[in-house]
Enzyme design. Structure first.
Site, short mmCIF file in Angstrom:
data_model
loop_
_atom_site.label_atom_id
_atom_site.label_comp_id
_atom_site.label_asym_id
_atom_site.label_seq_id
_atom_site.Cartn_x
_atom_site.Cartn_y
_atom_site.Cartn_z
CE1 TYR A 282 -3.34 -2.42 -0.12
CE2 TYR A 282 -4.07 -1.65 2.08
CZ TYR A 282 -4.05 -2.61 0.87
OH TYR A 282 -5.29 -3.55 0.93
CG ASN A 283 2.67 5.01 1.41
OD1 ASN A 283 3.67 5.00 2.20
ND2 ASN A 283 2.01 5.99 0.78
#
Length: 482
Positions: A282-283
């Site tokens: 995701y990040n």
């Protein structure tokens, strides 16, 4: 000599309106929700909803029997499951624009005329709520696979939030909830009450919070011309902490050589066997606190643990104007936040800013205009023993005070980690322990620095050396006239 150093620690971590909330949003960290945080329906009901959703996608000519991945029940809840072996960087899904939900879709809908003046995320939130309330919504198959809530801290009860006592995450979460309430009251006054005929039934704050949670967790970013967009099916992809490839996993591109249509393309960052989940990162840069607010999960990796030191140049400081000018010249301001990551060095600008805030007494000559172009370079090194001692003492005291605000110790948290835990309690314990470890790290850094004060070289000594007035042994050279 300054006697007070405005330093803010837990639990005063403020909620900041990220670009998610601006008139022209640019969602620089939004990716699809981790389904691990879903409050899942019974397996039979979930399976039926998934089948209906897949049929809807098939009727739209978006998927077929040859599609490499399809939604399925997995240990975490719902996810994308490979239907055959998938190679690294192979396209897994392609979703045409006609199935995206974004502000353009809202503008073309029946509520478009009344949503023109609100924030883009608010307009999409109202669209989701309205479609969810409509029994005959064309988006019903998609809406039925969305969760009613997640383990995001914005959905926690007061009892659950009490487990975050002392943490910056608690302050952030309460800030988000307060922000949502203000936005809802504004929307209620400007849209919901005057145009109640547009909504099948009354819209509540819970409805608004649900839509916010969906958007906060499922919107994709860094897409060509699309800063706020939901992509049905693609947003079922789960997160893996083991995947370190973030960029290039998804993109918007043309549907064909001569077509003006756009499609969302999702690739698998790793090779997969049939039956395995399609997973993405995701990040890489989000802290555990940010993951907990947005997605409702945290990671065990130490560098996900972060604590924010907030410093401020006090308006009562007699040198306020000069200090503010220096701070702004160097990319900072009256208030400056410094994110400290577990196991990482201090941010480069932290010590200079600390020394600037603490500057006073006999050191204040450095604030004179003749030093304005060089002072930051001086602040990157110790200014004086008194200045350095002050910043060490204040930071250490602030860390100790923050640590006293938690209702458990790190040792107690570590023992709790071994048992069968509710997912939300597991998040709370991980956040508490992580924050405390960072605070201990900060305190230890400044404790060590405090013990070395007599060994440091300060401005006056450096200046004398530059003038050639200090000998090899550190003694001051006196010149006699002949």
């Amino acid at each position: 000599m300054a006697t007070h150093l405005p330093l803010s620690l837990s639990p005063s971590k403020p909620f900041k309106n990220s670009t998610f909330f601006t008139k022209n949003p640019s969602l620089h960290f939004k990716k699809p929700l981790s389904i691990t945080s879903f409050q899942s329906p019974p397996p039979a009901a979930a399976a039926a909803a998934v089948q209906t959703f897949w049929q809807w996608l098939s009727d739209q000519d978006v998927v077929s029997a040859k599609t490499p991945a399809r939604p399925g029940l997995v240990p975490q809840g719902l996810g994308l499951v490979a239907q055959r072996d998938i190679s690294r960087n192979e396209v897994v899904l392609e979703i045409p624009k006609k199935l995206w939900i974004n502000p353009d879709v809202v503008a073309a809908s029946e509520i478009g005329n009344v949503c023109g003046g609100v924030k883009p995320w608010v307009s999409v939130a109202l669209f989701l709520i309205r479609e969810k309330l409509k029994e005959d919504s064309t988006w019903r198959p998609y809406l039925d696979v969305l969760p009613e809530s997640t383990n995001s801290t914005i959905f926690w009860s007061e009892e659950e939030l009490a487990e975050l006592q002392g943490t910056q995450l608690l302050s952030t979460t309460l800030g988000v909830k307060s922000y949502l309430q203000r936005e809802f009251l504004k929307v209620e006054e400007e849209i919901l009450v005057p145009h109640k005929q547009l909504f099948p039934s009354p819209v509540t704050l819970d409805d608004f919070s649900w839509a916010f949670g969906i958007l906060r967790s499922r919107s994709f970013s860094r897409l060509r011309g699309q800063n706020l967009v939901l992509i049905p099916l693609a947003d079922l992809v789960n997160h893996s902490p083991d995947i370190t490839i973030e960029d290039g996993v998804y993109e918007i591109k043309g549907a064909g050589l001569f077509s003006r249509d756009l499609i969302f393309s999702l690739r698998s960052p790793i090779s997969l066997k049939a039956g395995e989940q399609v997973l993405i990162q995701y990040n890489l840069n989000m802290s555990n606190a940010e993951l907990a607010v947005d997605y409702g999960f945290i990671e065990a990796k130490s560098d996900r643990n972060m604590y924010t030191l907030t410093l401020q140049i006090s308006e009562s400081d007699p040198f306020f104007g000069d200090k503010l000018d220096i701070a702004e010249t160097n990319g900072l301001g009256e208030i400056a936040d410094f994110d400290i990551v577990l196991g990482n060095p201090l941010p480069p600008a932290l010590l200079p800013y600390l020394r600037l805030v603490a500057l006073g007494g006999t050191d204040s000559f450095l604030l004179e205009s003749i030093f304005r172009n060089t002072i930051w370079g001086h602040l990157e090194l110790p200014v004086s023993r008194a200045n350095e001692e002050l910043i060490c003492r204040v930071v250490r005291d602030a860390c100790k005070s923050a640590l006293s605000g938690y209702h458990t110790t790190i040792e107690e948290d570590e023992k709790l980690k071994g048992g069968e835990l509710n997912p939300r309690l597991e998040i709370a314990i991980g956040i508490r322990a992580g924050e405390k470890k960072v605070l201990q790290q900060i305190e230890e850094i400044f404790k060590q620095r405090q013990s070395e004060l007599d060994e440091l070289e300060y401005y006056q000594e450096r200046r004398l050396k530059d003038l050639g007035l200090v000998g090899e042994q550190g003694d001051i050279i006196f010149w006699e006239s002949k």
